[in-house]
Scaffold this motif. Structure first.
Motif, PDB file in Angstrom:
ATOM      1  N   LYS A 127       0.833  -1.208   0.000  1.00  0.00           N
ATOM      2  CA  LYS A 127       0.000   0.000   0.000  1.00  0.00           C
ATOM      3  C   LYS A 127       0.869   1.260   0.000  1.00  0.00           C
ATOM      4  O   LYS A 127       0.565   2.233  -0.682  1.00  0.00           O
ATOM      5  N   ARG A 128       1.966   1.212   0.757  1.00  0.00           N
ATOM      6  CA  ARG A 128       2.834   2.398   0.809  1.00  0.00           C
ATOM      7  C   ARG A 128       3.555   2.632  -0.521  1.00  0.00           C
ATOM      8  O   ARG A 128       3.759   3.775  -0.928  1.00  0.00           O
ATOM      9  N   GLU A 129       3.942   1.550  -1.174  1.00  0.00           N
ATOM     10  CA  GLU A 129       4.645   1.695  -2.454  1.00  0.00           C
ATOM     11  C   GLU A 129       3.690   2.067  -3.575  1.00  0.00           C
ATOM     12  O   GLU A 129       4.086   2.720  -4.534  1.00  0.00           O
ATOM     13  N   LEU A 165      -3.492   1.060  -4.901  1.00  0.00           N
ATOM     14  CA  LEU A 165      -4.071  -0.247  -4.558  1.00  0.00           C
ATOM     15  C   LEU A 165      -5.110  -0.097  -3.465  1.00  0.00           C
ATOM     16  O   LEU A 165      -4.930   0.671  -2.515  1.00  0.00           O
ATOM     17  N   GLN A 166      -6.184  -0.864  -3.593  1.00  0.00           N
ATOM     18  CA  GLN A 166      -7.098  -0.999  -2.464  1.00  0.00           C
ATOM     19  C   GLN A 166      -6.728  -2.305  -1.771  1.00  0.00           C
ATOM     20  O   GLN A 166      -6.788  -3.375  -2.378  1.00  0.00           O
ATOM     21  N   VAL A 167      -6.333  -2.228  -0.498  1.00  0.00           N
ATOM     22  CA  VAL A 167      -5.701  -3.389   0.120  1.00  0.00           C
ATOM     23  C   VAL A 167      -6.521  -3.955   1.285  1.00  0.00           C
ATOM     24  O   VAL A 167      -6.892  -3.235   2.220  1.00  0.00           O
ATOM     25  N   ASP A 201       0.715   3.240  12.449  1.00  0.00           N
ATOM     26  CA  ASP A 201       2.008   3.927  12.614  1.00  0.00           C
ATOM     27  C   ASP A 201       2.593   4.352  11.276  1.00  0.00           C
ATOM     28  O   ASP A 201       3.284   5.360  11.179  1.00  0.00           O
ATOM     29  N   LEU A 202       2.331   3.548  10.253  1.00  0.00           N
ATOM     30  CA  LEU A 202       2.951   3.811   8.950  1.00  0.00           C
ATOM     31  C   LEU A 202       1.971   4.472   7.981  1.00  0.00           C
ATOM     32  O   LEU A 202       2.256   4.588   6.785  1.00  0.00           O
ATOM     33  N   ASN A 203       0.834   4.910   8.514  1.00  0.00           N
ATOM     34  CA  ASN A 203      -0.142   5.619   7.684  1.00  0.00           C
ATOM     35  C   ASN A 203      -0.541   4.872   6.428  1.00  0.00           C
ATOM     36  O   ASN A 203      -0.597   5.457   5.348  1.00  0.00           O
ATOM     37  N   ALA A 204      -0.763   3.589   6.566  1.00  0.00           N
ATOM     38  CA  ALA A 204      -1.161   2.797   5.398  1.00  0.00           C
ATOM     39  C   ALA A 204      -2.610   2.382   5.572  1.00  0.00           C
ATOM     40  O   ALA A 204      -2.981   1.821   6.602  1.00  0.00           O
ATOM     41  N   GLU A 205      -3.411   2.677   4.564  1.00  0.00           N
ATOM     42  CA  GLU A 205      -4.831   2.334   4.662  1.00  0.00           C
ATOM     43  C   GLU A 205      -5.033   0.887   4.195  1.00  0.00           C
ATOM     44  O   GLU A 205      -5.002   0.588   2.997  1.00  0.00           O
TER      45      GLU A 205
END
Ligand code: SAM
Ligand code: GLN
Length: 283
Positions: A133-135, A139-141, A160-164
């Motif tokens: 998701k971060r890269e 993407l909808q994950v 923590d890593l702001n990934a949805e």
């Protein structure tokens, strides 16, 4: 109080005697003292603060019992992201970074500009889902795991890593089937170690067995995912798996049963071991 130098030497001896990694003594000290190596050298002959020394000794004791360094530190770096790890989750491996890298290549090749839907099955710490998701924010994950405690760690990492990433607890694909979710990409690093295989004690005694063992032949989870895959994958999609280094032939034969028309390929990891299986369903 002992100085940093004395404490370090003591710890190194303790780890050597216990047949654990001597180098971990310094890594743990740097981490706990929140220092880099040159700072440490500057205060080498100063006494360690009591509290720091106590925490250090506790950590060294765990390392001496062969507990993995990552659990003692509480994190592991994965794809440039600092992931919290606790004994509830598998420590993400370097090989798995290669799975992520290869998935990203295929996302570009087949789904560029298309906001693809992806699920990571057996997400553990969330390492795969979160890194993807971060890269690739388009993407909808989704991510699933059977372990509630693992999902707590995964959710913390995502926050923590702001990934949805949307996490569901449940058995393999079932949470996706129940919700009618249809995937462009299915990714999984399922447990794949054959039940009777002997493992290093740092793995066997500390990592969750639910994350390691894949039945008598190691293939139990692939079989179950293949069986249900057609309920969740779209007409044009691909599947990407991490696999055991000696599972290539058996898995290709198994995959052919469930995806007879589809192109598939096994990729090796940086150590030259067969490590990833990709199945291309009408793409
Ligand atoms: N994806 C993480 C990684 O690559 O570092 C963890 C992979 S670990 C090898 C396998 C994961 O599958 C574990 O987190 C375990 O809890 C989960 N798992 C085991 N059985 C499962 C099941 N029946 N349904 C969903 N997840 C399962
Ligand atoms: N690579 C891990 C190990 O060898 C196993 C991961 C898995 O079963 N998916 O310990």
């Amino acid at each position: 109080m002992p100085t940093y130098r004395e404490a370090l030497r003591q710890a190194q001896q303790q780890l050597t005697q216990a047949d654990a990694y001597e180098q971990h003594a310094q890594l743990l000290m740097l981490e706990l003292a929140n220092q880099n190596l040159s700072d440490l050298y500057l205060c080498y002959d100063e006494p360690m603060p009591q509290e720091l020394y106590d925490t250090y000794c506790q950590g060294v004791k765990r390392l001496a019992k062969q507990e993995p360094l990552q659990y003692v530190l509480g994190y592991q770096w994965f794809y440039g992201n600092k992931m919290t790890v606790t004994p509830e989750v598998l420590i993400p491996r370097y090989e798995t970074e290669e799975l992520v890298a290869n998935v990203l290549v295929d996302v570009d090749a087949y789904f560029e500009g298309k906001n693809p839907v992806l699920a990571d099955i057996g997400t553990g710490s969330g390492a795969i889902a979160i890194s993807l998701k971060r890269e690739e924010p388009s993407l909808q994950v989704y991510a699933t795991d059977i372990s509630e405690t693992a999902l707590k760690v995964a959710q913390k990492n995502a926050d923590d890593l702001n990934a949805e990433v949307t996490f569901y607890r449940g058995d393999l694909l079932q949470p996706l089937i129940d919700r009618g979710i249809q995937l462009d990409i299915l990714v999984s690093n399922p447990p794949y170690i054959p039940q009777k295989q002997t493992l290093e004690s740092s793995v066997k005694d500390y990592e969750p067995h639910v994350a390691l063992f894949g039945g008598n032949d190691g293939l139990y989870f692939y079989r179950r995912i293949f069986e249900d895959a057609h309920k969740v994958i779209k007409e044009h999609s691909f599947l990407a798996f991490e696999i055991g280094y000696d599972e290539k032939d058996a898995l290709l034969a198994l995959a052919k049963e469930y995806f007879p028309q589809d192109r598939m390929t096994v990729l090796q990891d940086l150590n030259g071991k067969d490590r990833m299986l990709f199945i291309y369903h009408n793409v």
